[in-house]
Design an enzyme around this catalytic site. Structure first.
Site, PDB file in Angstrom:
ATOM      1  N   ARG A  61       0.842  -1.205   0.000  1.00 14.95           N
ATOM      2  CA  ARG A  61       0.000   0.000   0.000  1.00 14.95           C
ATOM      3  C   ARG A  61       0.874   1.251   0.000  1.00 14.95           C
ATOM      4  O   ARG A  61       0.494   2.296  -0.515  1.00 14.95           O
ATOM      5  CB  ARG A  61      -0.957  -0.008   1.204  1.00 14.95           C
ATOM      6  CG  ARG A  61      -1.819   1.245   1.310  1.00 14.95           C
ATOM      7  CD  ARG A  61      -3.095   1.038   2.139  1.00 14.95           C
ATOM      8  NE  ARG A  61      -2.848   0.376   3.409  1.00 14.95           N
ATOM      9  CZ  ARG A  61      -2.353   0.963   4.492  1.00 14.95           C
ATOM     10  NH1 ARG A  61      -2.036   2.241   4.469  1.00 14.95           N
ATOM     11  NH2 ARG A  61      -2.160   0.265   5.606  1.00 14.95           N
ATOM     12  N   ASP A 184      -5.846  17.458 -15.941  1.00 15.98           N
ATOM     13  CA  ASP A 184      -6.169  16.077 -16.318  1.00 15.98           C
ATOM     14  C   ASP A 184      -5.865  15.951 -17.807  1.00 15.98           C
ATOM     15  O   ASP A 184      -6.558  16.516 -18.645  1.00 15.98           O
ATOM     16  CB  ASP A 184      -7.654  15.795 -16.016  1.00 15.98           C
ATOM     17  CG  ASP A 184      -8.052  14.349 -16.341  1.00 15.98           C
ATOM     18  OD1 ASP A 184      -7.365  13.699 -17.156  1.00 15.98           O
ATOM     19  OD2 ASP A 184      -9.073  13.880 -15.784  1.00 15.98           O
ATOM     20  N   LYS A 209      -6.992   4.347 -19.666  1.00 13.87           N
ATOM     21  CA  LYS A 209      -7.321   4.655 -21.058  1.00 13.87           C
ATOM     22  C   LYS A 209      -6.108   4.360 -21.946  1.00 13.87           C
ATOM     23  O   LYS A 209      -5.628   3.242 -21.956  1.00 13.87           O
ATOM     24  CB  LYS A 209      -7.827   6.098 -21.151  1.00 13.87           C
ATOM     25  CG  LYS A 209      -8.840   6.482 -20.060  1.00 13.87           C
ATOM     26  CD  LYS A 209     -10.163   5.744 -20.181  1.00 13.87           C
ATOM     27  CE  LYS A 209     -11.075   5.906 -18.985  1.00 13.87           C
ATOM     28  NZ  LYS A 209     -11.288   7.261 -18.495  1.00 13.87           N
TER      29      LYS A 209
HETATM   30  C1  LIG Z   1     -11.788   7.845 -17.391  1.00 12.96           C
HETATM   31  C2  LIG Z   1     -11.382   9.211 -16.983  1.00 12.96           C
HETATM   32  C3  LIG Z   1     -11.174   9.532 -15.642  1.00 12.96           C
HETATM   33  C4  LIG Z   1     -11.397   8.520 -14.532  1.00 12.96           C
HETATM   34  O1  LIG Z   1     -10.494   7.461 -14.638  1.00 12.96           O
HETATM   35  P1  LIG Z   1     -10.813   5.972 -14.043  1.00 12.96           P
HETATM   36  O2  LIG Z   1      -9.557   5.261 -14.335  1.00 12.96           O
HETATM   37  O3  LIG Z   1     -12.008   5.469 -14.748  1.00 12.96           O
HETATM   38  O4  LIG Z   1     -11.052   6.181 -12.586  1.00 12.96           O
HETATM   39  C5  LIG Z   1     -10.768  10.814 -15.329  1.00 12.96           C
HETATM   40  N1  LIG Z   1     -10.587  11.740 -16.271  1.00 12.96           N
HETATM   41  C6  LIG Z   1     -10.784  11.489 -17.583  1.00 12.96           C
HETATM   42  C7  LIG Z   1     -10.570  12.566 -18.588  1.00 12.96           C
HETATM   43  C8  LIG Z   1     -11.191  10.218 -17.985  1.00 12.96           C
HETATM   44  O5  LIG Z   1     -11.400   9.955 -19.277  1.00 12.96           O
END
Ligand SMILES: *Cc1c(COP(=O)(O)O)cnc(C)c1O
Length: 397
Positions: A61, A184, A209
């Site tokens: 962790r 992000d 992704k």
């Molecule tokens: C999918 C996504 C998230 C969240 O990610 P997870 O791995 O599903 O928790 C956050 N920001 C963007 C732009 C995303 O496409």
């Protein structure tokens, strides 16, 4: 050559193939350290590991060698001092928001956000007395104008953003002084844009992704200055949304092909965008590589590739959208993006079905809006698939 010497001499695509193997001995592929705990030789060493920041061989962790390899690779590719991996993109984003903000603090975030991030800011933040102001991230000066000196702790941007691929000027966010600035960068990946080079403090990714890239790993990461990421670390260890070694290994696997995958996905998205733009059943197409994208110039300035995502509006609204996604044979109806398979979502009939038409519009979603994540298939097959699905829409209408 050390990892960090390579970081300044080699191209990002090359570094992505070699990075994150510090703990590899003579194994070529990343090693899966499938262990929760590590044997400490002495009490003194155990005490040192228990209190160190980012110890990779104490308890998983806190850290793990496979996870540390992924963190090192991302730090290198983003030009960051260090990085911390999480169990998901939302694990990373919630650590940033809840680890860096306290009661009485203020966040400036853009209106165009991933739905999970938006919900975190709208539901969890008020419970903890954290105030959030939402701005239009595409409007020049919008973030800076909303900053309250001494009170705003965090500025949160997402570019390209859900769902219409709106862009935020990274130079503008990087120039904001005072609050911690966070971007992000999931839709771009570190091979398309590097927010830290523009002066942004922290970059976050849902590595679920394109980075892991095969729709088989749930993974997130935050990268930036050691001072900030180490501060986050103390919260992250208690939050417990640590990345699994298996997912981190798949993150390292994904990075090795990220460059070629992005080129193919971006080319496929371009072929589809150009086909759709001339089609009578389509009202609007959004892809940063199209001259018609309102921020086409900004895309060319800050992105190495337009990317594999595109959004378009079917003129026939909710019925057209529903018929279209069900008629597709190669592209599949599924949430997520950046993987080998072409995926579509129709927010008005699925993820956002409970919203009123006004609420939908507020989120940039029309009844006929389709978001498409181009995969690695042959572009001619994808265009033919979309063409036959549009014919089905015309026949149904
Ligand atoms: C999918 C996504 C998230 C969240 O990610 P997870 O791995 O599903 O928790 C956050 N920001 C963007 C732009 C995303 O496409």
């Amino acid at each position: 050559m050390t990892d960090r010497t390579e970081a300044v001499t080699l191209h990002p695509e090359t570094r992505a193939i070699r990075a994150g193997r510090a703990d590899n001995d003579t194994a070529l592929a990343p090693i899966l350290w499938a262990t929760t705990t590590f044997v400490t030789p002495t009490v003194d060493e155990g005490r040192r590991l228990a209190t160190a920041v980012g110890a990779a061989r104490f308890y998983s962790r806190y850290g793990n060698p496979t996870v540390a390899g992924f963190e090192e690779a991302i730090a290198q590719l983003e030009g960051a001092e260090t990085a911390r991996a999480f169990a998901s993109g939302m694990g990373a984003i919630s650590a940033v928001v809840l680890g860096l903000c306290s009661t009485g603090d203020h966040i400036v975030a853009q209106r165009q956000l991933y739905a999970g991030t938006q919900l975190l800011l709208q539901t969890a933040c008020p419970r903890f007395g954290i105030d959030v102001t939402f701005v239009d991230g595409t409007r020049p000066g919008a973030f800076a104008e909303a900053v309250v000196p001494g009170t705003t702790t965090l500025v949160l941007a997402e570019t390209p953003a859900n769902p219409r691929l709106d862009l935020v000027d990274l130079d503008e966010v990087g120039a904001i002084a005072g609050p911690i600035t966070v971007v992000d960068s999931t839709f771009a990946t570190p091979l398309v844009q590097r927010p830290l080079d523009h002066g942004v403090d922290l970059v976050v990714h849902s590595a679920t992704k394109a980075i892991a890239g095969h729709n088989d790993a749930t993974l997130g990461v935050v990268a930036g200055a050691a001072e900030l990421v180490n501060w986050l670390y103390s919260f992250a260890v208690l939050q417990g949304a640590n990345a699994s070694p298996f997912d981190a290994m798949n993150g390292l696997r994904g990075l090795r092909t990220l460059g070629v995958r992005l080129e193919r996905q971006s080319a496929n998205a371009g072929a589809l965008a150009r086909f759709l733009e001339g089609h009578p059943a389509v009202a609007e197409v959004r892809w940063p590589g199209l001259e018609s994208h309102p921020q086409h110039e900004l895309a060319a300035r800050q992105m190495a590739l337009p990317g594999g995502l595109l959004t378009f509006d079917l003129a026939g609204g909710i019925e057209a959208g529903t018929t279209f996604v069900e008629a597709l044979e190669i592209a599949q109806l599924a949430t997520s993006l950046g993987g080998p398979e072409t995926l579509v979502t129709h927010p008005a009939s699925t993820t956002h079905v409970n919203l009123t038409p006004e609420e939908l519009l507020c989120n940039g979603i029309a009844p006929g809006t389709i978001r498409l994540s181009a995969g690695l298939e042959h572009p001619d097959d994808l265009v033919a698939d979309v063409a036959q699905a549009l014919e089905r829409v015309a026949a149904a209408g």
